[in-house]
Design a protein around this motif. Sequence first.
Motif, PDB file in Angstrom:
ATOM      1  N   PHE A 110      -3.528 -17.340 -13.687  1.00  0.00           N
ATOM      2  CA  PHE A 110      -3.199 -17.099 -12.277  1.00  0.00           C
ATOM      3  C   PHE A 110      -3.479 -15.649 -11.885  1.00  0.00           C
ATOM      4  CE2 PHE A 110      -0.296 -15.939  -8.841  1.00  0.00           C
ATOM      5  CZ  PHE A 110      -0.497 -16.960  -7.930  1.00  0.00           C
ATOM      6  N   PHE A 111      -3.083 -14.684 -12.753  1.00  0.00           N
ATOM      7  CA  PHE A 111      -3.190 -13.263 -12.400  1.00  0.00           C
ATOM      8  C   PHE A 111      -4.460 -12.610 -12.946  1.00  0.00           C
ATOM      9  CE2 PHE A 111       1.556 -13.584 -12.097  1.00  0.00           C
ATOM     10  CZ  PHE A 111       1.665 -13.213 -10.766  1.00  0.00           C
ATOM     11  N   ALA A 112      -5.282 -13.342 -13.678  1.00  0.00           N
ATOM     12  CA  ALA A 112      -6.416 -12.752 -14.391  1.00  0.00           C
ATOM     13  C   ALA A 112      -7.328 -11.958 -13.479  1.00  0.00           C
ATOM     14  CB  ALA A 112      -7.191 -13.842 -15.114  1.00  0.00           C
ATOM     15  N   ASP A 113      -7.659 -12.499 -12.311  1.00  0.00           N
ATOM     16  CA  ASP A 113      -8.581 -11.808 -11.407  1.00  0.00           C
ATOM     17  C   ASP A 113      -7.914 -11.465 -10.078  1.00  0.00           C
ATOM     18  OD1 ASP A 113      -8.257 -14.348 -10.511  1.00  0.00           O
ATOM     19  OD2 ASP A 113     -10.405 -14.811 -10.285  1.00  0.00           O
ATOM     20  N   ARG A 114      -6.579 -11.374 -10.093  1.00  0.00           N
ATOM     21  CA  ARG A 114      -5.862 -11.064  -8.867  1.00  0.00           C
ATOM     22  C   ARG A 114      -5.351  -9.618  -8.876  1.00  0.00           C
ATOM     23  NH1 ARG A 114      -4.598 -16.731  -8.869  1.00  0.00           N
ATOM     24  NH2 ARG A 114      -4.575 -17.579  -6.726  1.00  0.00           N
ATOM     25  N   GLN A 115      -5.452  -8.983  -7.701  1.00  0.00           N
ATOM     26  CA  GLN A 115      -4.813  -7.675  -7.507  1.00  0.00           C
ATOM     27  C   GLN A 115      -3.447  -7.980  -6.898  1.00  0.00           C
ATOM     28  OE1 GLN A 115      -6.285  -5.134  -4.426  1.00  0.00           O
ATOM     29  NE2 GLN A 115      -5.675  -3.261  -5.505  1.00  0.00           N
ATOM     30  N   ALA A 116      -2.413  -7.979  -7.760  1.00  0.00           N
ATOM     31  CA  ALA A 116      -1.116  -8.485  -7.313  1.00  0.00           C
ATOM     32  C   ALA A 116       0.019  -7.676  -7.929  1.00  0.00           C
ATOM     33  CB  ALA A 116      -0.974  -9.962  -7.699  1.00  0.00           C
TER      34      ALA A 116
END
Length: 774
Positions: A110-116
């Motif tokens: 879910f967070f692998a390619d997210r800027q979060a």
Amino acid sequence: MSPATTAARGPAGNLPAEVTSFVGRRHEVGGVRRLLSTARLVTLTGPGGVGKTRLAYRVSAELRRAYTDGVWLAELAELTDPALLEVTVAEALGLPEESARAGSGALTRFFADRQALLVLDNCEQLVPAVGRLAESLLRSCPDLRILTTTRQPLQIAGEALLTVQPLPVPEPDAVVTPQTITRYESAGLFVDRAAAVLPGFTVTEANTPALAELCRALEGMPLAIELAASRLRVLSLEQILARLTDRYHLLTTGPRSAPPRQQTLRALIDWSWDLCSDAERTLWSRLSVFSGGLELDAAEDVCSGGELTRETILDLVASLVDKSVLIRTEDGPHVRFRLLEVIRDYGADRLRAAGEQAALRRRHCQFYAHLAARGDARWVYDQAEVLRRFQQEQANLRVALEFAVTEGPPETAQRFAADLESHWYVRGHLTEGRHWLERALAMGSTDHWTRVKALRVSAWINTMLGEPARGEALLDEAQALAETLPPSVGNSYIPLIRGNIRLFAGEHPAALALFGEAIEGFQEAGARSGEMWSLVVLGLSRGLAGDPADGYPELRAAIASAEAAGEIWWRSFAQWALSVLQWRAGDLRAATASARQSLAVREQVEDEQFSVGMTLEAMAWIATAEGRDRRAAQLLGASERMWRAMRTSLAVFRSIQEYHRQSVEQLRSRMGPAAFEAAVRRGTQLTPDEAIDLALERTAEPASGAPAQRSPADPLTRREREVAELLAQGLSNKDIAARLVVAQRTAEGHVENILSKLGLTSRAQVAAWMADNT
């Protein structure tokens, strides 16, 4: 309904909208934002109810647009099984149930390619599991940042910590008005919540003192403040304050939407208790016997026993700090710990239930009685440290003295109260010292030198409080008892104090004979403190009785002896006495130099009252002789404030009081009554630091009614602003002390005052304030 359904509008994520206003914490919000700009894992720690969750929500809301893939919140307060952690977080993200099982890698994908930003709230019961999850996600997801709230750190690499402190409260001596009280964030929060509970609630002249006291009683804890405000439905503010003696019963009925553990104060602390090991709980309950904080040696001595060995206390204290049960503070090189009062009360209940309270109170009393005895024995050689520790431990000393005078034995109580003599008269706690000594002496007679010492210390304090007849009576009793005991150096203090009574009355021939007797005994016994005291008063009495120069040899001998021993206080007193005699001789330059050297004690012994008050008085006489009338009048006012703080007056020293009267008459005649009174009044308004700055001419003479070198918008004194500038440059307290050529304790005191006045909690916040106010 999924979290996303109730999320606030805006970028992706599931952050809920705020339903109550956010009050204060501007500096903390800025601090968290700065940490998140440089660290990928930021943890907010602090005790339950301090506001970690609200702070995290506010920061996350403000940063939402900075994270293109959203701010995501997982609330973990009700989760106790670490095996369900990944599942719970995945569910909060709205991931399909079939992909949310532990170890599936769903969170990483879910967070692998997210800027979060991922917010993990209330992690304390799952710290190891949350640490492992955070470490795994941060390694695999390069654009992810994590913000956690917990009562203890995760303790993994790269973790940046910010300890959330209670909200600032009005100082006990602060002058507050309806217009200024809400500058304190604790009061601002109460007023905001009160207006929601009781429409039309306003702060008035009548309820402002109660509001200030309530904020202090609740120690600035946001949850406690909100629970107290909810009681306005049925109680007045004054009634809430009166009922706070039973905090757990009063502070209930939180919002139904809050987790059960946050709906009452008792439930909140139960939660912390349940998170502790058996050994941590035992130490927590035993620490409740302390009041006002403690140092590690006290915990080791008082709390060890049974299953808690002395060697285990350090690690257990560290664990309780990690769990935010204990709050760690620094006092220069010294570290102290304290329990919030509600946490201390809870521990005391547990200690009573365990049947240990009486034994722990006795051990507490024994520790502080021994501390007083060690301080008294080391007085000549380590005064700054002795007085620092006594002042820091004042609340504990009171608790221990109360136990001593009620539980006995009399000899212990009398020795304890007498061994604190330097604390009583150097710090100016004269009335309190008399109170404890009278109670100890009233416990009954003990045919021992301990009672002789208690009698003569009480006699000296009564003399300084303007009751020489009572002092003489106590000395008569001391002498009668001393004559029945084997010889001791304590004998020499009786003629010394009798001589002081004669000196104060201006009866110099009688005083000189008594001082001669005393000094002979002290020199024979090698008692340096008594010898120095005798030399100072002998020289002063000789100089007042005849030619001022007659007293110079003894005063200079006292100064030399004090310097050789590293002694501070008698050296300062001798410099004051020398300045008085030099002033009488008309040598104003030398008198000023001696007075300045006397004031140097204030840079080494924080909050010293007696010699500072005397020296300000002497400098006022010097200024009168120089024709610097407004300066002289303001110094008289500053000295008067010192005497009032000690609950006495210069009138007790009748031979000196005459010089005061002459100075007042000259100034009133030259300035006119109105101008003189205005200048004196201005002097009484100066803080001790401001008065010393004026005396040493570090600041210009302030106009009547105007703060010294301070604009109306600037809450800092000139010296405090100077310290703040050095703080902004990143200097440590030690470096600041070296730069300003003052004692480190003085620099630390300035830093504490700055933080208190500005309502800040960290040095970084001071730097930000300076950037905005320079």
